[in-house]
Every structure is written in C-alpha cells, then in structure tokens.
Design an enzyme around this catalytic site. Structure first.
Site, PDB file in Angstrom:
ATOM      1  N   ALA A  56      26.643  41.527  25.028  1.00 32.01           N
ATOM      2  CA  ALA A  56      27.166  42.088  23.616  1.00 32.01           C
ATOM      3  C   ALA A  56      27.296  43.703  24.019  1.00 32.01           C
ATOM      4  O   ALA A  56      28.035  44.371  23.493  1.00 32.01           O
ATOM      5  CB  ALA A  56      26.254  41.658  22.447  1.00 32.01           C
ATOM      6  N   PHE A  57      26.208  44.056  24.964  1.00 35.27           N
ATOM      7  CA  PHE A  57      26.241  45.366  25.120  1.00 35.27           C
ATOM      8  C   PHE A  57      27.450  46.082  25.758  1.00 35.27           C
ATOM      9  O   PHE A  57      28.012  47.147  25.934  1.00 35.27           O
ATOM     10  CB  PHE A  57      25.114  45.801  26.107  1.00 35.27           C
ATOM     11  CG  PHE A  57      24.611  47.149  26.198  1.00 35.27           C
ATOM     12  CD1 PHE A  57      23.933  47.672  24.916  1.00 35.27           C
ATOM     13  CD2 PHE A  57      24.938  47.958  27.216  1.00 35.27           C
ATOM     14  CE1 PHE A  57      23.497  49.160  24.878  1.00 35.27           C
ATOM     15  CE2 PHE A  57      24.457  49.332  27.349  1.00 35.27           C
ATOM     16  CZ  PHE A  57      23.781  49.681  26.169  1.00 35.27           C
ATOM     17  N   VAL A  81      23.368  38.320  19.339  1.00 33.12           N
ATOM     18  CA  VAL A  81      22.168  38.788  19.762  1.00 33.12           C
ATOM     19  C   VAL A  81      20.956  38.175  19.155  1.00 33.12           C
ATOM     20  O   VAL A  81      20.984  38.209  18.049  1.00 33.12           O
ATOM     21  CB  VAL A  81      22.165  40.347  19.823  1.00 33.12           C
ATOM     22  CG1 VAL A  81      20.896  40.855  20.486  1.00 33.12           C
ATOM     23  CG2 VAL A  81      23.358  41.005  20.116  1.00 33.12           C
ATOM     24  N   THR A  86      10.864  41.188  22.707  1.00 28.12           N
ATOM     25  CA  THR A  86      10.604  42.559  22.898  1.00 28.12           C
ATOM     26  C   THR A  86      11.536  43.429  22.182  1.00 28.12           C
ATOM     27  O   THR A  86      12.734  42.782  21.679  1.00 28.12           O
ATOM     28  CB  THR A  86      11.031  42.776  24.658  1.00 28.12           C
ATOM     29  OG1 THR A  86      12.390  42.788  24.723  1.00 28.12           O
ATOM     30  CG2 THR A  86      10.484  41.850  25.380  1.00 28.12           C
ATOM     31  N   HIS A  88      14.014  44.776  23.092  1.00 27.80           N
ATOM     32  CA  HIS A  88      15.602  44.580  23.911  1.00 27.80           C
ATOM     33  C   HIS A  88      16.515  44.453  22.740  1.00 27.80           C
ATOM     34  O   HIS A  88      17.532  44.824  22.786  1.00 27.80           O
ATOM     35  CB  HIS A  88      15.315  43.949  25.087  1.00 27.80           C
ATOM     36  CG  HIS A  88      16.613  43.763  25.926  1.00 27.80           C
ATOM     37  ND1 HIS A  88      16.879  44.947  26.609  1.00 27.80           N
ATOM     38  CD2 HIS A  88      17.664  42.946  26.173  1.00 27.80           C
ATOM     39  CE1 HIS A  88      18.038  44.594  27.230  1.00 27.80           C
ATOM     40  NE2 HIS A  88      18.494  43.491  26.912  1.00 27.80           N
ATOM     41  N   PHE A 113      34.188  42.796  13.783  1.00 27.86           N
ATOM     42  CA  PHE A 113      33.014  42.815  14.318  1.00 27.86           C
ATOM     43  C   PHE A 113      32.245  41.283  13.986  1.00 27.86           C
ATOM     44  O   PHE A 113      31.763  40.865  13.037  1.00 27.86           O
ATOM     45  CB  PHE A 113      32.024  43.712  13.750  1.00 27.86           C
ATOM     46  CG  PHE A 113      30.642  43.638  14.015  1.00 27.86           C
ATOM     47  CD1 PHE A 113      30.492  44.394  15.480  1.00 27.86           C
ATOM     48  CD2 PHE A 113      29.466  43.413  13.594  1.00 27.86           C
ATOM     49  CE1 PHE A 113      29.341  44.409  16.146  1.00 27.86           C
ATOM     50  CE2 PHE A 113      28.155  43.500  14.202  1.00 27.86           C
ATOM     51  CZ  PHE A 113      27.949  44.045  15.414  1.00 27.86           C
ATOM     52  N   ARG A 127      25.818  29.949  11.683  1.00 28.59           N
ATOM     53  CA  ARG A 127      26.734  30.905  11.417  1.00 28.59           C
ATOM     54  C   ARG A 127      27.934  30.618  12.462  1.00 28.59           C
ATOM     55  O   ARG A 127      29.218  31.436  12.402  1.00 28.59           O
ATOM     56  CB  ARG A 127      26.394  32.223  11.565  1.00 28.59           C
ATOM     57  CG  ARG A 127      25.558  32.468  10.348  1.00 28.59           C
ATOM     58  CD  ARG A 127      24.626  33.868  10.454  1.00 28.59           C
ATOM     59  NE  ARG A 127      24.024  33.912   9.244  1.00 28.59           N
ATOM     60  CZ  ARG A 127      22.508  32.988   9.101  1.00 28.59           C
ATOM     61  NH1 ARG A 127      22.339  32.250   9.738  1.00 28.59           N
ATOM     62  NH2 ARG A 127      22.044  33.428   7.804  1.00 28.59           N
TER      63      ARG A 127
HETATM   64  N1  INI Z   1      23.372  40.234  25.366  1.00 31.73           N
HETATM   65  C1  INI Z   1      23.881  39.528  24.364  1.00 31.73           C
HETATM   66  O1  INI Z   1      25.146  39.204  24.124  1.00 31.73           O
HETATM   67  N2  INI Z   1      22.897  38.568  23.630  1.00 31.73           N
HETATM   68  C2  INI Z   1      21.492  38.800  23.712  1.00 31.73           C
HETATM   69  O2  INI Z   1      20.913  38.201  22.950  1.00 31.73           O
HETATM   70  C3  INI Z   1      21.047  39.651  24.893  1.00 31.73           C
HETATM   71  N3  INI Z   1      19.662  39.640  24.992  1.00 31.73           N
HETATM   72  O3  INI Z   1      18.940  39.218  24.095  1.00 31.73           O
HETATM   73  O4  INI Z   1      19.147  40.314  25.976  1.00 31.73           O
HETATM   74  C4  INI Z   1      21.969  40.419  25.517  1.00 31.73           C
HETATM   75  N4  INI Z   1      21.686  41.074  26.630  1.00 31.73           N
HETATM   76  C5  INI Z   1      22.559  41.324  27.699  1.00 31.73           C
HETATM   77  C6  INI Z   1      23.139  42.957  27.496  1.00 31.73           C
HETATM   78  O5  INI Z   1      24.254  42.625  26.418  1.00 31.73           O
HETATM   79  C7  INI Z   1      23.952  43.357  28.642  1.00 31.73           C
HETATM   80  O6  INI Z   1      25.116  42.286  29.160  1.00 31.73           O
HETATM   81  C8  INI Z   1      22.848  43.685  29.724  1.00 31.73           C
HETATM   82  O7  INI Z   1      21.882  44.534  29.208  1.00 31.73           O
HETATM   83  C9  INI Z   1      23.812  44.407  30.766  1.00 31.73           C
HETATM   84  O8  INI Z   1      24.470  45.449  30.583  1.00 31.73           O
END
Ligand code: INI
Length: 168
Positions: A56-57, A81, A86, A88, A113, A127
């Site tokens: 997602a990031f 996500v 944590t 995170h 979104f 969902r």
């Molecule tokens: N990315 C997600 O899409 N969902 C998650 O729940 C998640 N968790 O929990 O860590 C997640 N992490 C990875 C992040 O999106 C990046 O891909 C990674 O940090 C690399 O940049």
C-alpha cells in the site's frame, strides 16, 4: 438552477487500477469487485489497465506517475492494511491515505481510495466481497462519478456524457 446530475456511466473512460500485492488474497477480491462494477457500467475491458505494486505504501507514487501520463480519466487504488502488533500499521495507513489525497489534490485525475484499513483479516474479507459487500466496486464507481464530474467542469462534452444539466 443547473444541476450536474451524477453519472456512473463508465463507457469510454480509460481507467487505471493500482493494486497492492501485500495481502494479495484481499487485493484480488477487491480487483474482481472493481472490474465487475466497471464492466457492468459500460467500461470496455481494453480501456482498463492494471498496475501491481509491492504494498500500500507504494500506491501513491504509482498513482502520481499514472496521473502524470495523461492517459487515464480515473485511477482506482486497491489494497489492504491489516493491523499487526506494531505501529507499522499506522505509518503505512498514514502514508497511503496522505499520499493518495495529495495526488487527488494536485492532479486533475480522480483517484478512488480502495485501501482497506482493518483490525484483522476477517474485517478485510467482509469488505472484499463478503458480508459487507465489495469496496472495490464501490470505489471504482466513485472514481467513475468523479471522472464525469471533472469532465463536466472541464467543459469536456465527451467525458461529461451522461452528467447532463437538468432544470429543477
Ligand atoms: N503493505 C500493505 O499493503 N498492507 C499491510 O498490511 C502492510 N503491513 O502490515 O506491513 C504493508 N506493508 C508493506 C508496505 O506497504 C511497503 O510495501 C513496504 O514498507 C516497502 O516500502
């Protein structure tokens, strides 16, 4: 009064879908929901393009570059996500929500979104085609509606098709 009536007519719209591979099981369900809703509302499968990203990031950066190509009328973002043990979770949620909002704010391309933020996988499954419907479909149609609205405001008759003016 002129009222720009909402239109969910997806015909002729070029739509990019950005999906996260992380929690792939959820993403493919959201993707199914989005694709189904778009095709049901007149989209042509040749006008849909799918971009996978790691998580997602990464979605905002992909969405930004897709918007900049000028090739798409709307972008649909899909992923989930899921809360872990944590902080995170909070950083990824904030990154994707702030990032997508920024793309919407600074580009003229609507971005749906469709990134679920849930406490556990059951909430996400509910969902993503489960008991609470499929957010992928809902988000895709919100993006279509915005693409029509933007077309209307831009005075682009082709893109505004269906969102015509009515008197009330
Ligand atoms: N990315 C997600 O899409 N969902 C998650 O729940 C998640 N968790 O929990 O860590 C997640 N992490 C990875 C992040 O999106 C990046 O891909 C990674 O940090 C690399 O940049």
């Amino acid at each position: 009064m002129r009222v720009a009536t909402p239109s969910l007519d997806a015909s002729g719209l070029r739509i990019a879908l950005v999906a996260s591979r992380f929690n792939h099981l959820i993403s493919i369900r959201l993707l199914d929901g989005a694709r189904e809703a778009l095709l049901e509302h007149g989209a042509d499968t040749d006008d849909l393009e799918l971009f996978w990203v790691a998580g997602a990031f990464e979605i905002p950066q992909a969405a930004r570059r897709i918007a900049e190509t000028g090739r798409f009328d709307a972008i649909v973002t899909l992923g989930s996500v899921i809360r872990g043990g944590t902080p995170h979770f909070d950083y990824v949620c904030r990154g994707v929500t702030d990032g997508v909002r920024e793309v919407m704010r600074t580009s003229n391309v609507p971005v749906g979104f469709g990134v679920l933020t849930t406490d556990d996988i059951d909430q996400a499954l509910a969902r993503a085609g489960g008991s609470d419907g499929n957010k992928g479909g809902e988000v895709a149609l919100a993006a279509v509606e915005m693409a029509r609205l933007v077309g209307d405001l831009d005075g682009n008759a082709a893109k505004a098709a269906g969102s015509g003016a009515v008197a009330s």
